[in-house]
Design an enzyme around this catalytic site. Structure first.
Site, PDB file in Angstrom:
ATOM      1  N   HIS A 190       0.786  -1.164  -0.099  1.00  0.00           N
ATOM      2  CA  HIS A 190       0.041   0.097  -0.104  1.00  0.00           C
ATOM      3  C   HIS A 190       0.828   1.431   0.087  1.00  0.00           C
ATOM      4  O   HIS A 190       1.529   1.499   0.842  1.00  0.00           O
ATOM      5  CB  HIS A 190      -1.109   0.129   0.997  1.00  0.00           C
ATOM      6  N   ALA A 191       0.684   2.055  -0.919  1.00  0.00           N
ATOM      7  CA  ALA A 191       1.383   3.305  -1.452  1.00  0.00           C
ATOM      8  C   ALA A 191       1.883   4.086  -0.267  1.00  0.00           C
ATOM      9  O   ALA A 191       3.019   4.706   0.167  1.00  0.00           O
ATOM     10  CB  ALA A 191       1.037   3.880  -2.327  1.00  0.00           C
ATOM     11  N   ARG A 192       0.894   4.490   0.472  1.00  0.00           N
ATOM     12  CA  ARG A 192       0.773   5.704   1.541  1.00  0.00           C
ATOM     13  C   ARG A 192       1.363   5.119   2.784  1.00  0.00           C
ATOM     14  O   ARG A 192       1.669   6.013   3.756  1.00  0.00           O
ATOM     15  CB  ARG A 192      -0.442   6.198   1.691  1.00  0.00           C
ATOM     16  N   GLU A 193       1.665   3.761   3.139  1.00  0.00           N
ATOM     17  CA  GLU A 193       2.222   3.376   4.275  1.00  0.00           C
ATOM     18  C   GLU A 193       3.576   3.428   4.317  1.00  0.00           C
ATOM     19  O   GLU A 193       4.476   2.382   4.234  1.00  0.00           O
ATOM     20  CB  GLU A 193       1.605   1.905   4.459  1.00  0.00           C
TER      21      GLU A 193
ATOM     22  N   ARG B 195      -3.335   4.743  -2.136  1.00  0.00           N
ATOM     23  CA  ARG B 195      -3.128   3.410  -1.485  1.00  0.00           C
ATOM     24  C   ARG B 195      -2.875   2.347  -2.431  1.00  0.00           C
ATOM     25  O   ARG B 195      -2.143   1.448  -2.448  1.00  0.00           O
ATOM     26  CB  ARG B 195      -4.635   2.988  -0.692  1.00  0.00           C
TER      27      ARG B 195
ATOM     28  N   ASN C  71      -3.639  -5.643  -2.214  1.00  0.00           N
ATOM     29  CA  ASN C  71      -3.995  -6.620  -1.102  1.00  0.00           C
ATOM     30  C   ASN C  71      -5.409  -7.388  -1.185  1.00  0.00           C
ATOM     31  O   ASN C  71      -5.921  -7.767  -0.484  1.00  0.00           O
ATOM     32  CB  ASN C  71      -3.640  -6.129   0.337  1.00  0.00           C
ATOM     33  N   ARG C  72      -6.059  -7.054  -2.204  1.00  0.00           N
ATOM     34  CA  ARG C  72      -7.409  -7.484  -2.647  1.00  0.00           C
ATOM     35  C   ARG C  72      -7.334  -8.450  -3.976  1.00  0.00           C
ATOM     36  O   ARG C  72      -8.187  -8.831  -4.411  1.00  0.00           O
ATOM     37  CB  ARG C  72      -8.323  -6.561  -2.672  1.00  0.00           C
TER      38      ARG C  72
ATOM     39  N   HIS D 299       2.744  -3.713   6.697  1.00  0.00           N
ATOM     40  CA  HIS D 299       1.724  -2.617   6.437  1.00  0.00           C
ATOM     41  C   HIS D 299       1.671  -1.566   7.609  1.00  0.00           C
ATOM     42  O   HIS D 299       2.403  -1.706   8.740  1.00  0.00           O
ATOM     43  CB  HIS D 299       0.315  -3.203   6.406  1.00  0.00           C
ATOM     44  N   SER D 300       1.035  -0.325   7.563  1.00  0.00           N
ATOM     45  CA  SER D 300       0.668   0.496   8.672  1.00  0.00           C
ATOM     46  C   SER D 300      -0.549   0.965   8.312  1.00  0.00           C
ATOM     47  O   SER D 300      -1.159   0.892   7.258  1.00  0.00           O
ATOM     48  CB  SER D 300       1.790   1.474   8.622  1.00  0.00           C
ATOM     49  N   TYR D 301      -1.482   1.292   9.285  1.00  0.00           N
ATOM     50  CA  TYR D 301      -0.915   1.665  10.705  1.00  0.00           C
ATOM     51  C   TYR D 301      -2.310   0.717  11.492  1.00  0.00           C
ATOM     52  O   TYR D 301      -3.155   0.437  11.001  1.00  0.00           O
ATOM     53  CB  TYR D 301      -0.990   2.973  11.258  1.00  0.00           C
TER      54      TYR D 301
ATOM     55  N   TYR E 166     -11.246  -6.881  10.033  1.00  0.00           N
ATOM     56  CA  TYR E 166     -12.257  -7.066   9.158  1.00  0.00           C
ATOM     57  C   TYR E 166     -11.910  -8.062   8.347  1.00  0.00           C
ATOM     58  O   TYR E 166     -10.837  -8.634   7.976  1.00  0.00           O
ATOM     59  CB  TYR E 166     -12.551  -5.711   8.436  1.00  0.00           C
TER      60      TYR E 166
ATOM     61  N   GLU F 150       0.879  -4.807  11.134  1.00  0.00           N
ATOM     62  CA  GLU F 150       0.494  -3.435  11.024  1.00  0.00           C
ATOM     63  C   GLU F 150       1.581  -2.581  12.106  1.00  0.00           C
ATOM     64  O   GLU F 150       1.075  -2.823  13.206  1.00  0.00           O
ATOM     65  CB  GLU F 150      -0.996  -3.247  11.250  1.00  0.00           C
TER      66      GLU F 150
END
Ligand code: 0X9
Ligand code: ZN
Length: 325
Positions: free
Chosen positions: A78-81, A136, A153-154, A206-208, A258, A280
């Site tokens: 995920h790009a923003r992490e 993301r 990640n989906r 990953h984060s967060y 989730y 995370e």
């Protein structure tokens, strides 16, 4: 604060590993690391991104023991992490620096090779530096929509695109046209399929939200070794609490956060990699994805504690003499 990372900044006393780095810097670092430690580090090109950027994996290997197993770590799905790629760099640096100094690190590297993919989603990462810090997904376009990007990640083949993912291009959790439709997920899946007999541990960073997760996330069902995985992350979380006074939640993905199908950890688990995890990292929402660089060191040391704990447990379990049944 996050992009004031240029090494020439005289105000910053932080080391290279305590700053965030542009994609170009990371490519440069990969090359430099290989040249500085050719005895241990090999760079493997496993594919390329939608925008044709190379996907490089660093293989850390200190010896050629027969039947040697391996651990896989990917960062930056995920790009923003941003703290995630920072962790992969941290991990490689720590491994190379402490192999001779730290008994645990030596035990791990003597017994397993480590494959590290520092940025699984380079197009998205680049985009967060140039255009939209909160991006993301990857950056793939499709004829049927004006919206860009698939959530990598989906996009794996684990109850793909069921509840917890979306078939709408414009959402943040768009699953893509079909499983492994994206070159980034396909490259990782192909590599792991080719190496599934040696890879014992799969880790995705990953984060967060500070969680140590394991399969399944694509169903509420428990895995066959649920209790074993639960015990492992519990021990790791305990260590983080003891050493760093920080709390990490732990459990299976679906029950802890989730339902989220199509994830790499569930897919790797179903491939046969029974020690599969998603971490995370920091924090729990104060800064969220915008974790200041001054927090990188603690965030990475916590994660490193968890990675080492799990690797050592796996070595202990799988090298223990088997009962003569
Ligand atoms: O939703 C995700 O992909 C991950 N959380 S994040 O906030 N970094 O996006 C959690 C992934 C857990 N594992 C799977 N869903 N398979
Ligand atoms: Zn993520």
């Amino acid at each position: 604060m996050q992009t004031r990372n240029v090494s020439t900044d005289p105000r910053s006393g932080a080391t290279f590993y305590e700053r965030y780095h542009s994609l170009e810097d990371i490519y440069f670092w990969i090359n430099r690391t290989q040249h500085e430690r050719p005895d241990i580090v090999k760079v493997i090109l496993i594919g390329s991104s939608y925008e044709k950027r190379p996907l490089y994996v660093l293989k850390l290997s200190v010896n050629n023991r027969p039947n040697k197993k391996a651990m896989w770590i990917d960062c930056g799905i995920h790009a923003r992490e941003w703290v995630s790629p920072a962790f992969c760099l941290w991990f490689v640096h720590h491994s190379l620096s402490f192999y001779n100094l730290n008994e645990d690190m030596r035990n791990i590297l003597d017994n397993m090779d480590v494959y590290v993919l520092p940025v699984m989603n380079p197009d998205g990462y680049k985009y967060t530096w140039t255009t939209n810090r909160m991006w993301r997904k990857n950056r793939s376009a499709s004829r049927s929509s004006n919206c860009i990007g698939v959530d990598l990640n989906r996009n794996f083949d684990a109850n793909w695109c069921t509840e917890g993912a979306s078939d709408e291009h414009c959402t943040e959790i768009y699953c893509g046209a079909f499983p492994e439709s994206e070159p980034e997920s396909q490259a990782v899946a192909n590599f792991l399929r080719r190496h599934k007999d040696v890879v014992q541990i799969y880790l995705s960073i990953h984060s967060y939200s500070q969680m140590l997760l394991f399969p399944y996330s694509c169903t509420l069902d428990e895995t066959e070794n649920h209790n074993e995985l639960l015990e492992m992350v519990q021990i790791a979380a305990q260590k983080i609490r003891r050493y760093y006074k920080n709390n990490y939640k732990y459990g299976s993905g679906a029950k802890t956060i989730y339902l989220a199908p199509g994830g790499s950890d569930d897919w790797a688990y179903n491939l046969g990699i029974k020690y599969s995890f998603t971490f995370e990292l920091q924090d729990r929402g104060r800064y969220g994805f915008l974790l200041p660089p001054s927090h990188i060191s603690r965030a990475c040391n916590e994660a490193l504690t968890a990675v080492k704990t799990i690797a050592l447990l796996v070595i202990e379990k799988t090298q223990a003499p088997t009962s003569p049944l």
